[in-house]
Design a protein around this motif. Structure first.
Motif, PDB file in Angstrom:
ATOM      1  N   VAL A 386       0.862  -1.184   0.000  1.00  9.79           N
ATOM      2  CA  VAL A 386       0.000   0.000   0.000  1.00  9.79           C
ATOM      3  C   VAL A 386       0.896   1.231   0.000  1.00  9.79           C
ATOM      4  CG1 VAL A 386      -1.651   1.377   1.316  1.00  9.79           C
ATOM      5  CG2 VAL A 386      -1.917  -1.110   1.198  1.00  9.79           C
ATOM      6  N   VAL A 387       0.677   2.131  -0.973  1.00 10.40           N
ATOM      7  CA  VAL A 387       1.427   3.383  -1.029  1.00 10.40           C
ATOM      8  C   VAL A 387       0.444   4.555  -0.935  1.00 10.40           C
ATOM      9  CG1 VAL A 387       3.245   2.331  -2.421  1.00 10.40           C
ATOM     10  CG2 VAL A 387       1.364   3.537  -3.563  1.00 10.40           C
ATOM     11  N   ASP A 388       0.989   5.712  -0.762  1.00 16.64           N
ATOM     12  CA  ASP A 388       0.181   6.915  -0.626  1.00 16.64           C
ATOM     13  C   ASP A 388      -0.792   7.067  -1.793  1.00 16.64           C
ATOM     14  OD1 ASP A 388      -0.367   9.498   0.689  1.00 16.64           O
ATOM     15  OD2 ASP A 388       0.436  10.333  -1.187  1.00 16.64           O
ATOM     16  N   GLY A 389      -2.042   7.352  -1.477  1.00 13.35           N
ATOM     17  CA  GLY A 389      -3.064   7.571  -2.497  1.00 13.35           C
ATOM     18  C   GLY A 389      -3.860   6.339  -2.857  1.00 13.35           C
ATOM     19  N   ASP A 390      -3.447   5.146  -2.390  1.00 15.66           N
ATOM     20  CA  ASP A 390      -4.194   3.919  -2.695  1.00 15.66           C
ATOM     21  C   ASP A 390      -5.538   3.912  -1.971  1.00 15.66           C
ATOM     22  OD1 ASP A 390      -2.185   2.965  -4.275  1.00 15.66           O
ATOM     23  OD2 ASP A 390      -1.488   1.425  -2.884  1.00 15.66           O
ATOM     24  N   LYS A 391      -6.554   3.365  -2.615  1.00 13.77           N
ATOM     25  CA  LYS A 391      -7.831   3.131  -1.967  1.00 13.77           C
ATOM     26  C   LYS A 391      -7.695   1.913  -1.050  1.00 13.77           C
ATOM     27  CE  LYS A 391     -10.037   6.371  -4.281  1.00 13.77           C
ATOM     28  NZ  LYS A 391     -10.534   7.593  -3.598  1.00 13.77           N
ATOM     29  N   ILE A 392      -8.066   2.059   0.216  1.00 16.16           N
ATOM     30  CA  ILE A 392      -7.832   0.969   1.162  1.00 16.16           C
ATOM     31  C   ILE A 392      -9.039   0.617   2.026  1.00 16.16           C
ATOM     32  CG2 ILE A 392      -5.341   1.341   1.302  1.00 16.16           C
ATOM     33  CD1 ILE A 392      -5.829   2.851   3.940  1.00 16.16           C
ATOM     34  N   PHE A 393     -10.132   1.375   1.942  1.00 10.67           N
ATOM     35  CA  PHE A 393     -11.255   1.092   2.840  1.00 10.67           C
ATOM     36  C   PHE A 393     -12.535   1.604   2.212  1.00 10.67           C
ATOM     37  CE2 PHE A 393     -12.958   1.296   7.428  1.00 10.67           C
ATOM     38  CZ  PHE A 393     -12.908  -0.076   7.570  1.00 10.67           C
ATOM     39  N   SER A 394     -13.625   0.866   2.456  1.00  9.36           N
ATOM     40  CA  SER A 394     -14.915   1.245   1.865  1.00  9.36           C
ATOM     41  C   SER A 394     -15.691   2.134   2.826  1.00  9.36           C
ATOM     42  CB  SER A 394     -15.731  -0.019   1.551  1.00  9.36           C
ATOM     43  OG  SER A 394     -15.997  -0.738   2.734  1.00  9.36           O
ATOM     44  N   CYS A 395     -15.305   3.397   2.885  1.00 15.06           N
ATOM     45  CA  CYS A 395     -16.020   4.325   3.752  1.00 15.06           C
ATOM     46  C   CYS A 395     -15.876   5.726   3.177  1.00 15.06           C
ATOM     47  CB  CYS A 395     -15.464   4.288   5.176  1.00 15.06           C
ATOM     48  SG  CYS A 395     -13.801   4.972   5.324  1.00 15.06           S
ATOM     49  N   SER A 396     -16.737   6.614   3.611  1.00 15.76           N
ATOM     50  CA  SER A 396     -16.585   8.035   3.277  1.00 15.76           C
ATOM     51  C   SER A 396     -15.919   8.699   4.471  1.00 15.76           C
ATOM     52  CB  SER A 396     -17.960   8.656   2.993  1.00 15.76           C
ATOM     53  OG  SER A 396     -18.570   8.026   1.897  1.00 15.76           O
ATOM     54  N   CYS A 397     -14.623   8.404   4.618  1.00 15.29           N
ATOM     55  CA  CYS A 397     -13.905   8.844   5.804  1.00 15.29           C
ATOM     56  C   CYS A 397     -12.429   8.973   5.469  1.00 15.29           C
ATOM     57  CB  CYS A 397     -14.111   7.847   6.954  1.00 15.29           C
ATOM     58  SG  CYS A 397     -13.500   6.185   6.567  1.00 15.29           S
ATOM     59  N   GLU A 398     -11.649   9.381   6.441  1.00 20.34           N
ATOM     60  CA  GLU A 398     -10.223   9.570   6.224  1.00 20.34           C
ATOM     61  C   GLU A 398      -9.517   8.267   5.845  1.00 20.34           C
ATOM     62  OE1 GLU A 398      -8.408  12.150   6.049  1.00 20.34           O
ATOM     63  OE2 GLU A 398      -9.239  13.772   7.237  1.00 20.34           O
ATOM     64  N   ASP A 399     -10.046   7.140   6.295  1.00 16.71           N
ATOM     65  CA  ASP A 399      -9.398   5.854   6.026  1.00 16.71           C
ATOM     66  C   ASP A 399      -9.599   5.360   4.598  1.00 16.71           C
ATOM     67  OD1 ASP A 399      -8.018   5.003   8.376  1.00 16.71           O
ATOM     68  OD2 ASP A 399      -9.959   4.765   9.368  1.00 16.71           O
ATOM     69  N   ALA A 400     -10.459   5.968   3.843  1.00 15.93           N
ATOM     70  CA  ALA A 400     -10.766   5.465   2.510  1.00 15.93           C
ATOM     71  C   ALA A 400      -9.547   5.436   1.604  1.00 15.93           C
ATOM     72  CB  ALA A 400     -11.868   6.309   1.875  1.00 15.93           C
ATOM     73  N   THR A 401      -8.686   6.425   1.743  1.00 18.78           N
ATOM     74  CA  THR A 401      -7.490   6.535   0.917  1.00 18.78           C
ATOM     75  C   THR A 401      -6.266   6.643   1.810  1.00 18.78           C
ATOM     76  OG1 THR A 401      -8.733   7.689  -0.797  1.00 18.78           O
ATOM     77  CG2 THR A 401      -6.347   7.883  -0.876  1.00 18.78           C
ATOM     78  N   LYS A 403      -3.093   7.919   3.316  1.00 17.17           N
ATOM     79  CA  LYS A 403      -2.467   9.247   3.407  1.00 17.17           C
ATOM     80  C   LYS A 403      -1.158   9.077   4.168  1.00 17.17           C
ATOM     81  CE  LYS A 403      -7.010  11.450   3.405  1.00 17.17           C
ATOM     82  NZ  LYS A 403      -7.751  10.171   3.259  1.00 17.17           N
ATOM     83  N   LEU A 404      -0.113   8.768   3.414  1.00 13.77           N
ATOM     84  CA  LEU A 404       1.149   8.356   3.998  1.00 13.77           C
ATOM     85  C   LEU A 404       2.261   9.374   3.796  1.00 13.77           C
ATOM     86  CD1 LEU A 404       0.826   4.628   2.898  1.00 13.77           C
ATOM     87  CD2 LEU A 404       0.877   5.438   5.263  1.00 13.77           C
ATOM     88  N   TYR A 405       1.900  10.580   3.365  1.00 14.74           N
ATOM     89  CA  TYR A 405       2.880  11.651   3.201  1.00 14.74           C
ATOM     90  C   TYR A 405       3.173  12.290   4.557  1.00 14.74           C
ATOM     91  CZ  TYR A 405      -1.560  14.204   3.176  1.00 14.74           C
ATOM     92  OH  TYR A 405      -2.807  14.679   3.495  1.00 14.74           O
ATOM     93  N   ASN A 406       4.209  13.097   4.606  1.00 13.39           N
ATOM     94  CA  ASN A 406       4.570  13.786   5.850  1.00 13.39           C
ATOM     95  C   ASN A 406       3.371  14.566   6.382  1.00 13.39           C
ATOM     96  OD1 ASN A 406       7.187  12.878   5.471  1.00 13.39           O
ATOM     97  ND2 ASN A 406       7.850  14.771   4.462  1.00 13.39           N
ATOM     98  N   GLY A 407       2.966  14.286   7.602  1.00 11.74           N
ATOM     99  CA  GLY A 407       1.818  14.956   8.196  1.00 11.74           C
ATOM    100  C   GLY A 407       0.489  14.349   7.804  1.00 11.74           C
ATOM    101  N   GLY A 408       0.492  13.323   6.906  1.00 10.20           N
ATOM    102  CA  GLY A 408      -0.745  12.698   6.467  1.00 10.20           C
ATOM    103  C   GLY A 408      -1.432  11.918   7.578  1.00 10.20           C
ATOM    104  N   ARG A 552       3.255  15.401  -0.440  1.00 11.83           N
ATOM    105  CA  ARG A 552       2.398  15.075  -1.589  1.00 11.83           C
ATOM    106  C   ARG A 552       2.288  16.320  -2.463  1.00 11.83           C
ATOM    107  NH1 ARG A 552      -3.702  12.888  -0.829  1.00 11.83           N
ATOM    108  NH2 ARG A 552      -2.660  10.940  -0.163  1.00 11.83           N
ATOM    109  N   GLY A 553       2.663  16.170  -3.758  1.00 13.16           N
ATOM    110  CA  GLY A 553       2.577  17.284  -4.688  1.00 13.16           C
ATOM    111  C   GLY A 553       1.155  17.557  -5.127  1.00 13.16           C
ATOM    112  N   GLN A 554       0.962  18.648  -5.845  1.00 16.04           N
ATOM    113  CA  GLN A 554      -0.378  19.031  -6.294  1.00 16.04           C
ATOM    114  C   GLN A 554      -0.988  17.992  -7.227  1.00 16.04           C
ATOM    115  OE1 GLN A 554      -0.112  22.981  -7.981  1.00 16.04           O
ATOM    116  NE2 GLN A 554      -0.141  23.975  -5.967  1.00 16.04           N
ATOM    117  N   ASN A 555      -0.129  17.260  -7.947  1.00 17.71           N
ATOM    118  CA  ASN A 555      -0.639  16.219  -8.849  1.00 17.71           C
ATOM    119  C   ASN A 555      -0.792  14.875  -8.150  1.00 17.71           C
ATOM    120  OD1 ASN A 555       2.008  15.524  -8.470  1.00 17.71           O
ATOM    121  ND2 ASN A 555       2.552  15.438 -10.648  1.00 17.71           N
ATOM    122  N   GLY A 556      -0.619  14.854  -6.839  1.00 19.26           N
ATOM    123  CA  GLY A 556      -0.756  13.622  -6.069  1.00 19.26           C
ATOM    124  C   GLY A 556       0.503  12.796  -6.001  1.00 19.26           C
ATOM    125  N   LYS A 557       1.541  13.208  -6.742  1.00 19.90           N
ATOM    126  CA  LYS A 557       2.798  12.465  -6.750  1.00 19.90           C
ATOM    127  C   LYS A 557       3.662  12.878  -5.561  1.00 19.90           C
ATOM    128  CE  LYS A 557       2.465  10.338 -10.868  1.00 19.90           C
ATOM    129  NZ  LYS A 557       2.664   8.890 -11.094  1.00 19.90           N
TER     130      LYS A 557
END
Length: 597
Positions: A386-401, A403-408, A552-557
């Motif tokens: 699992v890397v930053d930006g991956d979909k990981i959970f079926s919810c409308s919440c912070e866990d859905a994607t 967020k593994l960047y600094n401060g994520g 995380r850059g503006q393009n998500g990279k």
């Protein structure tokens, strides 16, 4: 299966009420009890079932227990092994009383249960040959004997792979006899492995390839996949011989830090025999890429393993997956965490995953971009990591994607966070459909032996066998070359064959075997064993455990990428073997502590 489990419980009670006296000195009641236990196949198989109930489930010995001791993973607290402290039980090695009738994987440990099972195996081997006791067909007798021989060798392997060679006991012991004799002197690993190999060879000769195909297996038709068979025995025959012939173990025995060509040749032939049988019968074959994850997990309480896993842990309690494997590897914020620190992949280990063109990321031709490190990687990367930006959970919440960047969110706002910037999903399949309810029906287990491992061990054994020496060599009893065996595994993973520059000589090819084993067998417990037997556990290439820090850059990279050292593992030559607990080495003279401890 239910009938056999009934006999297992019933005859355990009978066994431990019986006398240790010789047969002719027993009371008539004890004789009746022995006939009840050992007199026919069904009851004798119930006795054998106790050995199945001694098999450890590697990552369920506690609410969560560490079982990956190399450079693969980290959590928020350093592992004892990372600090060079190999004394800890870690929930895997020892510290529980034996109870083979419970269904709790948390009570199982390697040391106590292995010695218990070895004693059971010796008792079974004695009773199956006792004149006038067992009444059954020759096939039934062979299957009982074959299982007992396999388990004696297998449980010795479980002990020896961590603690080194041991006295190899092959008979029932009297509780009053002296252990101070040559019979009970500690052997080195190579000597112990040769005795294991003898047991595995005889077991392979006695056991059927598939219980469903023989009369003895008909009462449990369709439920025999987990029964010890010829493939189990051949696989561990080859594995014991390959380990025995590996540099660290050969150096212990002979002083030479090299592969032993004769032992590697024997290992290659055992693997060749297994692969030939697999081709002929179709009983085991690699999962397709679309079903690769069936090796590790299935939904809806279905047993994983598919057509590829040869040996897997005994399933004691299906609910433990939810409360151990899943809880300790998904984000703590998901509501699935069981209070453990999140075990997550290290950045240094993730570097083993190649690019989609099959080249390692260190190859200048691979196309790897360190500023865009997760694009264009090989397919196993996306199944495992699992890397930053991956979909990981079926919810409308912070866990859905993720967020593994600094401060994520998953990096610093939950407790505990991911300490490295990754999560692993080999046993916790996080995606957009993952949910708490689905996790409740997840079944995920660490395989002990599967066919992909056989192909990779075959390649290694052939490469260093006396009749080998090149990636183009074969075992002599199987037509596949060493390079061809590695390519079989790569092809299944949607990768091209190894580039010619990696099959031009033995050393470059071996380095690709090392990397392929890291990736294909990631998080399966093989890495720690491999690095030790190759004499690489203290190699500086495998000591550092690192994280990836980034914004995380503006393009998500990811941008502003930095690799950060978290801990450097403490590993020296004394860490070849775990230390024996003091209470064990004080049992009797001639049972010494491992070197350096």
């Amino acid at each position: 299966m239910k009938r056999i489990k009934f006999y297992l419980v019933f005859f355990t009670a009978i066994l431990f009420s019986s006398s240790c006296e010789k047969y002719l000195d027993k009371s008539p009641e004890a004789d009746i009890n022995e006939r009840q236990v050992f007199g026919n196949f069904i009851s004798f198989q119930g006795f054998v079932e106790e050995m199945y109930n001694c098999i450890m489930d590697p990552n369920k010995g506690g609410a969560w227990n560490a079982y990956l001791f190399a450079d693969e993973t980290l959590n928020n607290s350093p592992y004892n092994f990372d600090n060079g402290n190999y004394w800890g039980a870690e929930g895997l090695f020892y510290g529980q009383s034996v109870n083979t009738t419970d269904n709790n994987p948390r009570t199982k440990r390697i040391w106590e249960y292995a010695w218990y099972a070895i004693a059971k195996a010796n008792q079974a081997l004695e009773k199956i040959e006792e004149e006038g006791l067992f009444q059954g067909t020759e096939e039934e007798k062979n299957i009982i004997k074959g299982q007992a021989l396999f388990f004696r060798g297998w449980f010795y392997f479980q002990i020896a792979q961590y603690w080194g060679g041991m006295p190899y006991v092959t008979r029932v012991l009297s509780p009053t006899e002296s252990l101070i004799s040559e019979e009970f002197k500690r052997l080195n690993f190579q000597e112990t492995a040769k005795l294991m190999a003898k047991d595995f060879r005889e077991a392979a000769n006695l056991l059927p390839a598939n219980w469903d195909d023989v009369p003895t297996g008909q009462p449990t038709l369709g439920q025999n996949r987990t029964r010890v068979n010829k493939f189990f025995a051949l696989g561990y025959l080859g594995k014991a011989l390959l380990f025995a012939g590996s540099p660290m173990i050969n150096q212990e025995a002979t002083g030479s830090n090299t592969f032993d060509p004769e032992l590697c040749q024997q290992a290659a032939e055992a693997f060749g025999e297994l692969l030939t049988l697999a081709d002929q019968t179709g009983d085991y074959k690699l999962q397709s890429w679309s079903t690769w994850t069936d090796n590790f997990w299935r939904w809806n309480n279905e047993r994983p393993g598919g057509t590829e896993v040869i040996m897997a842990p005994t399933i004691y309690d299906r609910s433990r997956v939810r409360w151990s494997t899943v809880g300790a590897t998904v984000p703590s914020s998901m509501g699935l965490n069981s209070g453990s620190s999140a075990d997550v992949p290290t950045h240094n280990f993730v570097k083993n995953y190649a690019m989609a063109n099959g080249l390692p990321i260190t190859d200048p031709a691979s196309g790897y971009n360190p500023n865009d490190p997760w694009t264009g990687r090989e397919p196993r990367f996306y199944k495992d990591i699992v890397v930053d930006g991956d979909k990981i959970f079926s919810c409308s919440c912070e866990d859905a994607t993720a967020k593994l960047y600094n401060g994520g969110y998953h990096r610093s706002q939950i407790n505990p966070p991911s300490i490295t910037g990754y999560y692993a999903k080999r046993y916790s399949p996080m995606d957009a459909s993952f949910s708490i309810s689905k996790a409740g029906g997840l079944q995920a287990y660490v395989p002990y032996l599967r066919l992909a491992d056989i192909y990779l061990m075959y390649a290694e054994a052939v490469l260093y066998a006396k009749n080998g020496g090149t990636p183009q060599s074969t075992s002599g009893n199987y037509s596949l070359t060493a390079a061809g065996a590695v390519n079989v595994v790569r092809k299944r993973a949607q990768l091209p064959d190894l580039a010619a520059k990696y099959t031009a000589n033995a050393q470059d090819f071996f380095e690709e075997i090392v990397r392929e084993r890291a990736v294909e067998l990631a998080f399966e417990g093989a890495r720690f064993l491999d690095l030790r037997r190759w004499n690489r556990n203290w190699d500086t290439r495998y000591l550092d455990k690192t994280a990836i820090d980034f914004d995380r850059g503006q393009n998500g990279k990811p941008i502003n990428i930095q690799e950060r050292l978290i801990i450097r593992r403490v590993a020296t030559r004394k860490h070849n073997w775990l230390p024996l607990q003091v209470k064990f080495i004080n049992l009797y003279e001639g049972f010494p502590q491992n070197p350096g401890w």
